[in-house]
Design a protein around this motif. Structure first.
Motif, PDB file in Angstrom:
ATOM      1  N   ASP A 132       7.108 -11.896  -5.907  1.00 37.85           N
ATOM      2  CA  ASP A 132       6.668 -10.354  -5.680  1.00 37.85           C
ATOM      3  C   ASP A 132       7.063 -10.077  -4.141  1.00 37.85           C
ATOM      4  O   ASP A 132       7.117 -10.881  -3.282  1.00 37.85           O
ATOM      5  CB  ASP A 132       5.159 -10.274  -5.628  1.00 37.85           C
ATOM      6  N   ASN A 133       7.830  -8.973  -3.826  1.00 37.27           N
ATOM      7  CA  ASN A 133       8.112  -8.621  -2.530  1.00 37.27           C
ATOM      8  C   ASN A 133       7.034  -7.645  -1.820  1.00 37.27           C
ATOM      9  O   ASN A 133       7.402  -7.022  -0.701  1.00 37.27           O
ATOM     10  CB  ASN A 133       9.530  -7.877  -2.603  1.00 37.27           C
ATOM     11  N   ARG A 134       5.940  -7.745  -2.317  1.00 38.09           N
ATOM     12  CA  ARG A 134       4.909  -6.788  -1.627  1.00 38.09           C
ATOM     13  C   ARG A 134       4.062  -7.730  -0.632  1.00 38.09           C
ATOM     14  O   ARG A 134       3.488  -8.452  -0.921  1.00 38.09           O
ATOM     15  CB  ARG A 134       4.040  -6.083  -2.605  1.00 38.09           C
ATOM     16  N   TRP A 135       3.755  -7.052   0.518  1.00 40.03           N
ATOM     17  CA  TRP A 135       2.862  -7.728   1.564  1.00 40.03           C
ATOM     18  C   TRP A 135       1.893  -6.862   2.093  1.00 40.03           C
ATOM     19  O   TRP A 135       1.824  -5.520   1.926  1.00 40.03           O
ATOM     20  CB  TRP A 135       3.893  -7.986   2.742  1.00 40.03           C
ATOM     21  N   LEU A 136       0.612  -7.417   2.586  1.00 35.12           N
ATOM     22  CA  LEU A 136      -0.546  -6.436   2.915  1.00 35.12           C
ATOM     23  C   LEU A 136      -1.263  -7.572   4.219  1.00 35.12           C
ATOM     24  O   LEU A 136      -1.048  -8.559   4.348  1.00 35.12           O
ATOM     25  CB  LEU A 136      -1.654  -6.683   1.892  1.00 35.12           C
ATOM     26  N   THR A 137      -1.747  -6.530   4.959  1.00 38.25           N
ATOM     27  CA  THR A 137      -2.662  -7.060   6.210  1.00 38.25           C
ATOM     28  C   THR A 137      -3.837  -7.471   5.377  1.00 38.25           C
ATOM     29  O   THR A 137      -4.379  -7.406   4.447  1.00 38.25           O
ATOM     30  CB  THR A 137      -2.829  -5.899   7.136  1.00 38.25           C
ATOM     31  N   PHE A 138      -4.868  -8.383   6.070  1.00 35.33           N
ATOM     32  CA  PHE A 138      -5.967  -8.784   5.989  1.00 35.33           C
ATOM     33  C   PHE A 138      -6.865  -7.642   5.351  1.00 35.33           C
ATOM     34  O   PHE A 138      -7.661  -7.664   4.270  1.00 35.33           O
ATOM     35  CB  PHE A 138      -6.788  -9.882   6.775  1.00 35.33           C
ATOM     36  N   ARG A 139      -7.049  -6.593   6.329  1.00 34.52           N
ATOM     37  CA  ARG A 139      -7.787  -5.689   6.030  1.00 34.52           C
ATOM     38  C   ARG A 139      -7.380  -4.865   4.549  1.00 34.52           C
ATOM     39  O   ARG A 139      -8.267  -4.520   4.003  1.00 34.52           O
ATOM     40  CB  ARG A 139      -7.648  -4.473   7.163  1.00 34.52           C
TER      41      ARG A 139
ATOM     42  N   VAL B 108       0.771  -1.141   0.134  1.00 33.43           N
ATOM     43  CA  VAL B 108       0.045  -0.075   0.131  1.00 33.43           C
ATOM     44  C   VAL B 108       0.862   1.405   0.149  1.00 33.43           C
ATOM     45  O   VAL B 108       0.776   2.142  -0.827  1.00 33.43           O
ATOM     46  CB  VAL B 108      -1.058   0.075   1.198  1.00 33.43           C
ATOM     47  N   THR B 109       1.956   1.515   0.979  1.00 34.18           N
ATOM     48  CA  THR B 109       2.708   2.385   0.940  1.00 34.18           C
ATOM     49  C   THR B 109       4.027   2.426   0.337  1.00 34.18           C
ATOM     50  O   THR B 109       4.893   3.475   0.311  1.00 34.18           O
ATOM     51  CB  THR B 109       2.728   2.730   2.559  1.00 34.18           C
ATOM     52  N   ASP B 110       4.412   1.009  -0.134  1.00 35.36           N
ATOM     53  CA  ASP B 110       5.772   0.898  -0.589  1.00 35.36           C
ATOM     54  C   ASP B 110       6.984   0.944   0.340  1.00 35.36           C
ATOM     55  O   ASP B 110       8.216   1.154   0.164  1.00 35.36           O
ATOM     56  CB  ASP B 110       6.119   1.849  -1.632  1.00 35.36           C
ATOM     57  N   ALA B 111       6.556   1.528   1.824  1.00 32.35           N
ATOM     58  CA  ALA B 111       7.599   1.585   2.674  1.00 32.35           C
ATOM     59  C   ALA B 111       8.294   0.207   3.057  1.00 32.35           C
ATOM     60  O   ALA B 111       7.482  -0.877   3.092  1.00 32.35           O
ATOM     61  CB  ALA B 111       6.917   2.117   3.900  1.00 32.35           C
ATOM     62  N   PRO B 112       9.558   0.227   3.134  1.00 27.11           N
ATOM     63  CA  PRO B 112      10.139  -1.271   3.454  1.00 27.11           C
ATOM     64  C   PRO B 112       9.884  -1.641   4.876  1.00 27.11           C
ATOM     65  O   PRO B 112       9.743  -0.736   5.723  1.00 27.11           O
ATOM     66  CB  PRO B 112      11.598  -0.845   3.074  1.00 27.11           C
ATOM     67  N   TYR B 113       9.917  -2.877   5.145  1.00 32.21           N
ATOM     68  CA  TYR B 113       9.675  -3.437   6.471  1.00 32.21           C
ATOM     69  C   TYR B 113      11.062  -3.342   7.016  1.00 32.21           C
ATOM     70  O   TYR B 113      12.162  -3.504   6.274  1.00 32.21           O
ATOM     71  CB  TYR B 113       9.457  -5.127   6.326  1.00 32.21           C
TER      72      TYR B 113
END
Length: 360
Positions: free
Chosen positions: A67-74, A43-48
């Motif tokens: 893919d290196n992108r992650w999301l919460t369930f919401r 969503v924000t492209d901010a790195p973990y």
């Protein structure tokens, strides 16, 4: 909450302990494709960061996600998607700052950090996400150019000599590397150099970590773990192939350290992030992250101080292998006879050598 957090810490440490036993931990493997290794928010492209980044990198590699992108369930729901049937998320932790009144003094406040768990899913675990097509970020520099600029602008004393060892000497504040032509390829050289530059950041004039540790001790293993994780993060951020170079002794020491204190992994990841931020901030034109200003250490200005420095250094390194002791001793003697103008300042290689290395 403390019991749940401690259980989570133990589970993450146990995961990496088992990975190390199998030889499949992130830092024990070569990465042929280093692009987009660092996990980011879809969503924000901010790195973990920290342990969250390490864990998500490990899960992505083990599951083969492209893919290196992650999301919460919401977030999945907000983007019009849904988690695929049978998929399981990965638990991470963020720290919430809580300001409360001091029980002993009502006019004062105290700050507390509260660990808050959350679960994320890789974008490939979801269907129908309203996300743009996954693309590799484009920079104005190549990975090897960025690594060279970091080494050059760091101001680190780096000596390349014909031998088979790489190490950082805290007493001299100097990095020793094999010749560039001894490496199979340029990425191998830069991955090794960035690992040693990670140790270099521990100097008291920089990030000030305890780096005067005896070889083979738990403290030595702790510092080596920080350098290895930071090297992996830096190489991943630049897009440089990661070259595994862990000996069995290091791995066994890391396992022992994490078994006794699982929170050490979290501290190591936090320090590794500081190392990465410091190195990425050396050349701000790369557009990576900011770093604190580099403090310049002062060299001894008299013979008595220099002699004391030599004696202390040799005593500190008495447990190192003989070849390193001899090298440190000869370097010390050379250093004491040189003017105080950085006789070991990094020298750029000839264009011929650089071209040959990169083309290999």
């Amino acid at each position: 909450m403390n019991e749940k957090y401690n259980a989570y810490v133990r589970s993450v440490a146990d995961y990496f302990i088992e990975e190390m036993k199998k030889g499949t931990a992130l830092w024990q493997q070569d990465w042929d494709n280093a692009a987009n290794v660092v996990p980011v928010s879809a969503v924000t492209d901010a790195p973990y960061r920290g342990t969250n980044a390490l864990l998500l990198m490990a899960v992505r590699m083990s599951q083969g996600y492209g893919d290196n992108r992650w999301l919460t369930f919401r977030q999945v729901q907000e983007l019009g998607g849904k988690v695929k049937k049978g998929e399981h998320g990965t638990k991470c932790i963020f720290w919430k700052h809580l300001v409360e009144k001091d029980e002993k003094d009502e006019d004062k406040t105290v700050e507390r950090l509260i660990p808050c768990p959350f679960v994320v899913f890789n974008s490939e675990q979801c269907d129908n996400l309203n996300l743009k097509k996954f693309e590799t970020p484009v920079h104005e520099w190549t990975p090897l150019e960025a690594a060279e600029r970091i080494l050059d602008k760091s101001g680190a004393k780096i000596e390349e000599i014909k031998q088979n060892q790489s190490y950082y000497v805290p007493a001299l504040d100097k990095i020793v590397l094999p010749l560039r032509t001894q490496f199979k390829d340029a990425e191998g050289f830069y991955a090794t150099a960035l690992h040693e530059l990670g140790h270099w950041t521990g100097h008291s004039s920089r990030l000030n970590r305890p780096i005067l540790n005896k070889f083979g001790t738990p403290d030595y293993a702790r510092e080596e773990l920080r350098a290895e994780i930071s090297s992996m993060m830096v190489c991943g951020g630049l897009g440089i192939k990661h070259k595994a170079q862990n000996s069995a002794a290091y791995v066994n020491n890391w396992i022992d350290v994490l078994k006794k204190d699982p929170k050490e992994l979290f501290r190591a990841c936090a320090d590794a992030e500081k190392i990465k931020d410091y190195l990425f901030g050396i050349d701000k034109s790369l557009g990576l992250t900011a770093a604190p200003p580099v403090k310049k250490d002062k060299s001894p200005d008299n013979k008595e101080a220099k002699a004391a420095l030599q004696t202390a250094a040799l005593q500190t390194y008495k447990d190192l292998p003989n070849y390193q002791q001899k090298y440190i001793q000869s370097s010390m003697l050379n250093y004491l006879t040189q003017p105080l103008s950085n006789p070991y300042q990094f020298q750029k290689p000839s264009q011929k050598i650089r071209t040959i290395d990169i083309e290999r």
